[in-house]
Write a protein that holds these residues in place. Structure first.
Motif, PDB file in Angstrom:
ATOM      1  N   LYS A  88       0.847  -1.208   0.000  1.00 32.96           N
ATOM      2  CA  LYS A  88       0.000   0.000   0.000  1.00 32.96           C
ATOM      3  C   LYS A  88       0.881   1.256   0.000  1.00 32.96           C
ATOM      4  N   TYR A  89       1.915   1.276   0.845  1.00 32.92           N
ATOM      5  CA  TYR A  89       2.799   2.437   0.915  1.00 32.92           C
ATOM      6  C   TYR A  89       3.470   2.684  -0.447  1.00 32.92           C
ATOM      7  N   LEU A  90       3.890   1.614  -1.095  1.00 31.55           N
ATOM      8  CA  LEU A  90       4.527   1.765  -2.409  1.00 31.55           C
ATOM      9  C   LEU A  90       3.505   2.226  -3.448  1.00 31.55           C
ATOM     10  N   SER A  91       2.318   1.667  -3.389  1.00 28.50           N
ATOM     11  CA  SER A  91       1.261   2.058  -4.330  1.00 28.50           C
ATOM     12  C   SER A  91       0.902   3.535  -4.181  1.00 28.50           C
ATOM     13  N   GLU A  92       0.824   3.987  -2.946  1.00 32.75           N
ATOM     14  CA  GLU A  92       0.492   5.399  -2.710  1.00 32.75           C
ATOM     15  C   GLU A  92       1.524   6.342  -3.314  1.00 32.75           C
ATOM     16  N   GLU A  93       2.769   5.871  -3.418  1.00 29.07           N
ATOM     17  CA  GLU A  93       3.840   6.672  -4.017  1.00 29.07           C
ATOM     18  C   GLU A  93       4.067   6.321  -5.489  1.00 29.07           C
ATOM     19  N   GLU A  94       3.162   5.486  -6.024  1.00 24.41           N
ATOM     20  CA  GLU A  94       3.206   5.069  -7.431  1.00 24.41           C
ATOM     21  C   GLU A  94       4.523   4.396  -7.801  1.00 24.41           C
ATOM     22  N   ILE A  95       4.995   3.548  -6.899  1.00 30.35           N
ATOM     23  CA  ILE A  95       6.191   2.751  -7.152  1.00 30.35           C
ATOM     24  C   ILE A  95       5.734   1.339  -7.511  1.00 30.35           C
ATOM     25  N   SER A  96       6.060   0.895  -8.710  1.00 30.80           N
ATOM     26  CA  SER A  96       5.648  -0.432  -9.165  1.00 30.80           C
ATOM     27  C   SER A  96       6.672  -1.486  -8.762  1.00 30.80           C
ATOM     28  N   ILE A  97       6.177  -2.644  -8.361  1.00 28.23           N
ATOM     29  CA  ILE A  97       7.030  -3.800  -8.089  1.00 28.23           C
ATOM     30  C   ILE A  97       7.116  -4.601  -9.380  1.00 28.23           C
ATOM     31  N   GLU A  98       8.337  -4.744  -9.907  1.00 23.56           N
ATOM     32  CA  GLU A  98       8.520  -5.497 -11.156  1.00 23.56           C
ATOM     33  C   GLU A  98       8.397  -7.006 -10.901  1.00 23.56           C
ATOM     34  N   TYR A  99       8.990  -7.456  -9.798  1.00 26.96           N
ATOM     35  CA  TYR A  99       8.824  -8.843  -9.351  1.00 26.96           C
ATOM     36  C   TYR A  99       9.274  -8.931  -7.912  1.00 26.96           C
ATOM     37  N   MET A 100       8.919 -10.014  -7.278  1.00 29.16           N
ATOM     38  CA  MET A 100       9.341 -10.232  -5.898  1.00 29.16           C
ATOM     39  C   MET A 100       9.284 -11.704  -5.555  1.00 29.16           C
ATOM     40  N   TYR A 101       9.973 -12.077  -4.514  1.00 28.65           N
ATOM     41  CA  TYR A 101       9.843 -13.396  -3.916  1.00 28.65           C
ATOM     42  C   TYR A 101      10.053 -13.244  -2.425  1.00 28.65           C
ATOM     43  N   ALA A 102       9.475 -14.148  -1.664  1.00 31.55           N
ATOM     44  CA  ALA A 102       9.471 -13.977  -0.221  1.00 31.55           C
ATOM     45  C   ALA A 102       9.422 -15.330   0.472  1.00 31.55           C
ATOM     46  N   PHE A 103       9.796 -15.308   1.728  1.00 35.10           N
ATOM     47  CA  PHE A 103       9.643 -16.479   2.576  1.00 35.10           C
ATOM     48  C   PHE A 103       9.465 -16.014   4.019  1.00 35.10           C
ATOM     49  N   ALA A 104       8.860 -16.876   4.822  1.00 33.92           N
ATOM     50  CA  ALA A 104       8.648 -16.563   6.232  1.00 33.92           C
ATOM     51  C   ALA A 104       9.259 -17.657   7.081  1.00 33.92           C
ATOM     52  N   LEU A 105       9.764 -17.253   8.244  1.00 32.08           N
ATOM     53  CA  LEU A 105      10.319 -18.197   9.203  1.00 32.08           C
ATOM     54  C   LEU A 105       9.997 -17.655  10.593  1.00 32.08           C
TER      55      LEU A 105
END
Length: 141
Positions: A88-105
């Motif tokens: 949301k914070y990135l969207s509000e500043e109109e910053i696009s995510i080109e790709y991402m990957y994530a993991f949780a531990l």
């Protein structure tokens, strides 16, 4: 705060991923995060590793098509809505995510982001209290 990611272009056939893993193992390079995206003939292997420059040289020496890309890694709580807030914070500043990957531990989640403006991404997220993981810290994970 900007970290480096290896991007390796691989033929989509058995054994190619193992060849990369074997080279990195021989160079004593640890893989912190990894993602594979594929098409019918080629795949893109994206990795955050303990020593990106050494890995780049080792893979080039073994004739792999490889490059380094700037990325941002964030650490957020492993709970419902954490990444929603960050996006949301990135969207509000109109910053696009080109790709991402994530993991949780356990109670933390790490997300590797490639955005159209990594410096602005870091500025926005840190101003909102989201932890950006430094390149030095990433190497030690």
């Amino acid at each position: 705060m900007i970290a480096k990611q290896l991007s390796v272009f691989l033929e989509n056939k058995s054994g190619r991923l193992y060849e990369v893993m074997e080279i990195l193992e021989k160079e004593n390079i640890n893989i912190v995060a990894l993602s594979v995206a594929d098409t019918t003939e080629y795949g893109i292997l994206r990795m955050v590793v303990s020593d990106p420059e050494k890995a780049l040289k080792a893979l080039k020496d073994n004739l792999f098509s490889v490059g380094l890309t700037d990325i941002v890694c964030i650490c957020i709580p492993n709970e419902v809505g954490s990444f929603s807030k960050a996006s949301k914070y990135l969207s509000e500043e109109e910053i696009s995510i080109e790709y991402m990957y994530a993991f949780a531990l356990n109670d933390k989640a790490l997300a590797v982001l490639r955005t159209e403006n990594n410096e602005k991404c870091i500025e926005v997220l840190t101003s909102k209290g989201i932890e950006v993981v430094s390149a030095d810290r990433l190497k030690k994970i």
